[in-house]
Design a protein around this motif. Structure first.
Motif, PDB file in Angstrom:
ATOM      1  N   PRO A 109       0.802  -1.234   0.000  1.00  0.00           N
ATOM      2  CA  PRO A 109       0.000   0.000   0.000  1.00  0.00           C
ATOM      3  C   PRO A 109       0.835   1.284   0.000  1.00  0.00           C
ATOM      4  CG  PRO A 109      -0.910  -1.589   1.539  1.00  0.00           C
ATOM      5  CD  PRO A 109       0.370  -2.180   1.057  1.00  0.00           C
ATOM      6  N   SER A 110       1.975   1.286   0.727  1.00  0.00           N
ATOM      7  CA  SER A 110       2.802   2.500   0.769  1.00  0.00           C
ATOM      8  C   SER A 110       3.461   2.775  -0.580  1.00  0.00           C
ATOM      9  CB  SER A 110       3.871   2.375   1.851  1.00  0.00           C
ATOM     10  OG  SER A 110       4.718   1.267   1.598  1.00  0.00           O
ATOM     11  N   VAL A 111       3.697   1.710  -1.363  1.00  0.00           N
ATOM     12  CA  VAL A 111       4.264   1.893  -2.715  1.00  0.00           C
ATOM     13  C   VAL A 111       3.177   2.370  -3.668  1.00  0.00           C
ATOM     14  CG1 VAL A 111       5.406   0.752  -4.647  1.00  0.00           C
ATOM     15  CG2 VAL A 111       6.033   0.152  -2.296  1.00  0.00           C
ATOM     16  N   ALA A 112       1.995   1.763  -3.568  1.00  0.00           N
ATOM     17  CA  ALA A 112       0.889   2.147  -4.453  1.00  0.00           C
ATOM     18  C   ALA A 112       0.471   3.592  -4.228  1.00  0.00           C
ATOM     19  CB  ALA A 112      -0.298   1.205  -4.234  1.00  0.00           C
ATOM     20  N   GLY A 113       0.528   4.070  -2.983  1.00  0.00           N
ATOM     21  CA  GLY A 113       0.114   5.437  -2.698  1.00  0.00           C
ATOM     22  C   GLY A 113       1.251   6.425  -2.671  1.00  0.00           C
ATOM     23  N   HIS A 114       2.432   6.016  -3.125  1.00  0.00           N
ATOM     24  CA  HIS A 114       3.618   6.895  -3.049  1.00  0.00           C
ATOM     25  C   HIS A 114       3.577   7.966  -4.134  1.00  0.00           C
ATOM     26  CE1 HIS A 114       7.743   8.116  -2.370  1.00  0.00           C
ATOM     27  NE2 HIS A 114       8.002   7.921  -3.651  1.00  0.00           N
ATOM     28  N   HIS A 115       3.956   9.186  -3.768  1.00  0.00           N
ATOM     29  CA  HIS A 115       4.085  10.290  -4.721  1.00  0.00           C
ATOM     30  C   HIS A 115       5.571  10.531  -5.004  1.00  0.00           C
ATOM     31  CE1 HIS A 115      -0.179  11.306  -4.546  1.00  0.00           C
ATOM     32  NE2 HIS A 115      -0.109  11.198  -3.222  1.00  0.00           N
ATOM     33  N   GLN A 116       5.939  10.453  -6.260  1.00  0.00           N
ATOM     34  CA  GLN A 116       7.346  10.621  -6.644  1.00  0.00           C
ATOM     35  C   GLN A 116       7.831  12.027  -6.292  1.00  0.00           C
ATOM     36  OE1 GLN A 116       9.402   8.353  -8.192  1.00  0.00           O
ATOM     37  NE2 GLN A 116       7.914   6.698  -8.415  1.00  0.00           N
ATOM     38  N   TYR A 117       9.117  12.131  -5.948  1.00  0.00           N
ATOM     39  CA  TYR A 117       9.736  13.423  -5.633  1.00  0.00           C
ATOM     40  C   TYR A 117      11.100  13.500  -6.317  1.00  0.00           C
ATOM     41  CZ  TYR A 117      12.002  10.377  -2.176  1.00  0.00           C
ATOM     42  OH  TYR A 117      12.674   9.358  -1.579  1.00  0.00           O
ATOM     43  N   ALA A 118      11.707  14.684  -6.280  1.00  0.00           N
ATOM     44  CA  ALA A 118      13.023  14.885  -6.887  1.00  0.00           C
ATOM     45  C   ALA A 118      14.096  14.272  -5.993  1.00  0.00           C
ATOM     46  CB  ALA A 118      13.296  16.372  -7.082  1.00  0.00           C
ATOM     47  N   THR A 119      14.870  13.338  -6.557  1.00  0.00           N
ATOM     48  CA  THR A 119      15.955  12.696  -5.815  1.00  0.00           C
ATOM     49  C   THR A 119      17.284  13.347  -6.177  1.00  0.00           C
ATOM     50  OG1 THR A 119      16.389  11.057  -7.540  1.00  0.00           O
ATOM     51  CG2 THR A 119      14.669  10.527  -5.917  1.00  0.00           C
ATOM     52  N   ILE A 120      18.318  12.999  -5.400  1.00  0.00           N
ATOM     53  CA  ILE A 120      19.637  13.558  -5.720  1.00  0.00           C
ATOM     54  C   ILE A 120      20.129  13.019  -7.071  1.00  0.00           C
ATOM     55  CG2 ILE A 120      20.270  13.942  -3.323  1.00  0.00           C
ATOM     56  CD1 ILE A 120      21.887  11.384  -3.393  1.00  0.00           C
ATOM     57  N   LYS A 121      19.713  11.800  -7.431  1.00  0.00           N
ATOM     58  CA  LYS A 121      20.066  11.254  -8.737  1.00  0.00           C
ATOM     59  C   LYS A 121      19.397  12.058  -9.849  1.00  0.00           C
ATOM     60  CE  LYS A 121      19.963   6.925 -11.387  1.00  0.00           C
ATOM     61  NZ  LYS A 121      19.544   5.499 -11.365  1.00  0.00           N
ATOM     62  N   ASP A 122      18.147  12.461  -9.636  1.00  0.00           N
ATOM     63  CA  ASP A 122      17.431  13.273 -10.628  1.00  0.00           C
ATOM     64  C   ASP A 122      18.103  14.625 -10.831  1.00  0.00           C
ATOM     65  OD1 ASP A 122      15.538  11.268 -10.872  1.00  0.00           O
ATOM     66  OD2 ASP A 122      14.214  12.137  -9.361  1.00  0.00           O
ATOM     67  N   VAL A 123      18.543  15.245  -9.731  1.00  0.00           N
ATOM     68  CA  VAL A 123      19.157  16.569  -9.821  1.00  0.00           C
ATOM     69  C   VAL A 123      20.423  16.516 -10.663  1.00  0.00           C
ATOM     70  CG1 VAL A 123      20.317  18.361  -8.473  1.00  0.00           C
ATOM     71  CG2 VAL A 123      18.152  17.415  -7.675  1.00  0.00           C
TER      72      VAL A 123
END
Length: 615
Positions: free
Chosen positions: A364-378
């Motif tokens: 459930p915590s994965v299904a309801g997770h909202h993506q955010y900016a990671t250090i890899k993305d930056v």
């Protein structure tokens, strides 16, 4: 500035004693160094040579007796001395420093300027147009390092404006000279010095603040943890990085690590990657998934920071700083929450780590997770922006030169190695990117041989890769050598062995069209040989991949240029549809080279063979 060969190079001439003394005095006054350092950076026997850039700007380079360029000036009437990377490898503290991620360095070497998002850290109080050195920041959980200076440039804006505009577009540094450019090629082309750990003794100033680096270079300083090292660094106005950003509590770091794990699972870890040793799972998936701006996810319990900068530094979000204290305790807690499954290693196994056998993407915590900016993305965004800017700049310049890029893709035995290194197994890598990924893996896993640092100690993943058979089957003596156990190799030999086991690709661009194909690209063949008795003919083949002109158009153009008969036919001795051959009467190699280079083909991709037996 030096991404293309220097023009108008004259024979270098030694400076007279009086000219050398004047140059030394200019260096001492401009960079505030001692007379002894002046003798080091302006040695006896220093030479000068005039040149012009590809933009027809005149310049002067000052060379050491061994040929290494030490200083240069560019522009008519300009007397501003700019140090080269060879000079900065001797005294890196004569210029203030700026850090950028490893992925950005190959783009700078390609001729791009450094963009604002690519700045990780910088010396304080930088002014617009001030000379600056660029260093490569190598992230590691236990041992973050910075390289020796790899580029020299000029600040495009003051540091105060740079800090206010971290999320804005635009240039931070106008790059003048880089490691491996054509000015660097004039010298000995030696390897850059080893990267140094981010460390600072409590009673001495930081290297970036212009302090004495000799103690650090000799390994005589204390090496605090990454958290302590980052806390000791200074930013604008000498303000402590740690002062307005107190650390999170262990419970808050527990929450951030849990969120990072959920982010990694939600980002779809390939099923083929399992089972994964716990330390590899932590290094390659959890740490890169940490939030770039953690205060947006977990509000700090202490005083709020004045901006959205990481609070604390992302480097502090580690298992050691959490309430778990160990990776095993953290992963077992997540297993109880049904986010992943673990397996103990077999008895007497060489690898004592726990194995992560699977993750629960339906949790459930994965299904309801909202993506955010990671250090890899930056870091990836900074590299992409710099690449777009470079392509835009090249398009505006309109050079018309055909750009040929050799690429390699992970294939067969190299796939598992790239997965272990955290690379993308479907990506097409340049040689510089392969070197950067391998160097980062070597640094992260401390594989440099402590006795002979030119050699790399091979771990299981590297041994499995390089001891497998390459594209051609080994026979005889070579096959016997492959059976001998290998424990270490020189760095360049290791890179070559890995590349040989990857799949060849190439990319060709003429500024308008870009074509990427599988296979190894070969130079255009210009062969002169005797045909029909005593007549010499010139034959051209292998030009199709370079996006120049069709065979018929080429034959017509060369007929006019060479004032001789031409013809077109399939390449003899090869299967149908494997290419065409243009034939010209006479020895016409010079005219053919001029024609091909006028179409934008670099000379390195034209190979001339004279089989006529005539001079």
């Amino acid at each position: 500035m030096f991404k293309k060969p220097l023009g108008g190079l004259k024979t270098s001439a030694p400076l007279r004693g009086s000219d050398r003394r004047r140059l030394k005095q200019r260096v001492i006054e401009a960079f505030g160094i001692s007379s002894e350092d002046g003798d080091l950076l302006v040695p006896d026997g220093i030479q000068s040579v005039k040149f012009s850039t590809h933009l027809e700007e005149p310049g002067v380079a000052y060379l050491a007796p061994d040929g290494d360029p030490l200083w240069f000036t560019v522009g008519k009437g300009s007397d501003e001395l700019v140090p080269t990377v060879y000079t900065l490898w001797k005294r890196r503290d004569i210029l203030p420093a700026l850090w950028t991620p490893a992925a950005v360095i190959p783009i700078l070497i390609g001729g791009a300027d450094l963009m604002i998002p690519g700045v990780v850290h910088h010396s304080p109080a930088l002014k617009e147009n001030q000379l600056i050195s660029v260093l490569q920041y190598n992230y590691s959980r236990e041992n973050p390092t910075v390289s020796a200076p790899l580029a020299v440039g000029r600040m495009a804006l003051p540091s105060e404006q740079l800090d206010r505009g971290r999320q804005e577009k635009g240039k931070a540094v106008l790059v003048l000279h880089t490691w491996k450019d054509h000015l660097w090629d004039l010298g000995s082309k030696r390897d850059a010095p080893e990267a140094l750990p981010i460390s600072k003794p409590q009673d001495e100033p930081s290297i970036l603040a212009g302090g004495d680096e000799k103690a650090t270079a000799c390994g005589e300083v204390l090496e605090p943890s990454a958290t302590e090292a980052m806390a000791n660094l200074k930013l604008d106005g000498g303000e402590d990085l740690a002062a307005p950003r107190p650390s999170y509590s262990p419970q808050e770091i527990n929450t951030l690590l849990h969120t990072s794990l959920v982010q990694a699972i939600a980002s779809s870890i390939p099923a083929s990657a399992f089972p994964i040793p716990a330390t590899i799972f932590y290094t390659n998936y959890i740490l890169p998934s940490r939030p770039a701006f953690p205060s947006l996810l977990v509000p700090h319990s202490g005083p709020a920071p004045a901006d959205l900068s990481p609070c604390p530094s992302v480097a502090e979000i580690t298992v050691k700083a959490s309430g778990h204290k160990s990776l095993t305790a953290f992963l077992k807690g997540e297993e109880k929450a049904s986010l992943l499954t673990l397996k103990s290693p077999p008895k007497h196994a060489q690898q004592p780590d726990l194995l992560v056998t699977s993750v629960n993407i339906n949790h459930p915590s994965v299904a309801g997770h909202h993506q955010y900016a990671t250090i890899k993305d930056v870091e990836a965004t900074a590299a992409k922006k710099a690449m777009r800017e470079e392509k835009k700049r090249e398009a505006e310049a309109g050079t018309g030169e055909v750009k040929v890029t050799e690429l390699w893709k992970p294939h067969q035995v190299t796939v598992s190695l790239f997965e272990r290194m955290g690379g993308n197994t479907t990506y097409h890598y340049s040689l510089a990117e392969i070197k950067a990924l391998l160097n980062s893996y070597i640094a992260t896993n401390s594989l440099v041989n402590p006795r002979v640092q030119a050699y790399i100690n091979l771990d299981e993943a590297l041994i499995n890769c390089i001891t497998s058979k390459s594209k051609g089957k080994a026979k005889g003596k070579d096959a016997a050598q492959e059976q001998v156990p290998i424990e270490f190799m020189k760095r360049e030999e290791l890179i070559k062995a890995v590349v040989e086991r990857m799949q060849n690709w190439y990319e060709v661009s003429d500024g308008k069209d870009t074509v990427r194909k599988k296979g190894e690209i070969r130079p255009i063949q210009v062969v002169m040989k005797v045909r029909q008795g005593r007549k010499v003919s010139t034959m051209i083949s292998g030009f199709e991949p370079f996006l120049v002109v069709g065979a018929e158009d080429m034959a017509e153009d060369l007929r006019k240029v060479c004032a001789g008969a031409t013809s077109v036919s399939p390449v003899p001795g090869k299967p149908a549809n494997s290419g065409m051959e243009v034939l010209i009467q006479g020895k016409q190699s010079v005219a053919v080279i001029d024609y091909l280079t006028s179409k934008g083909i670099p000379k390195k991709w034209i190979e001339v063979v004279d089989l006529s037996g005539k001079k």
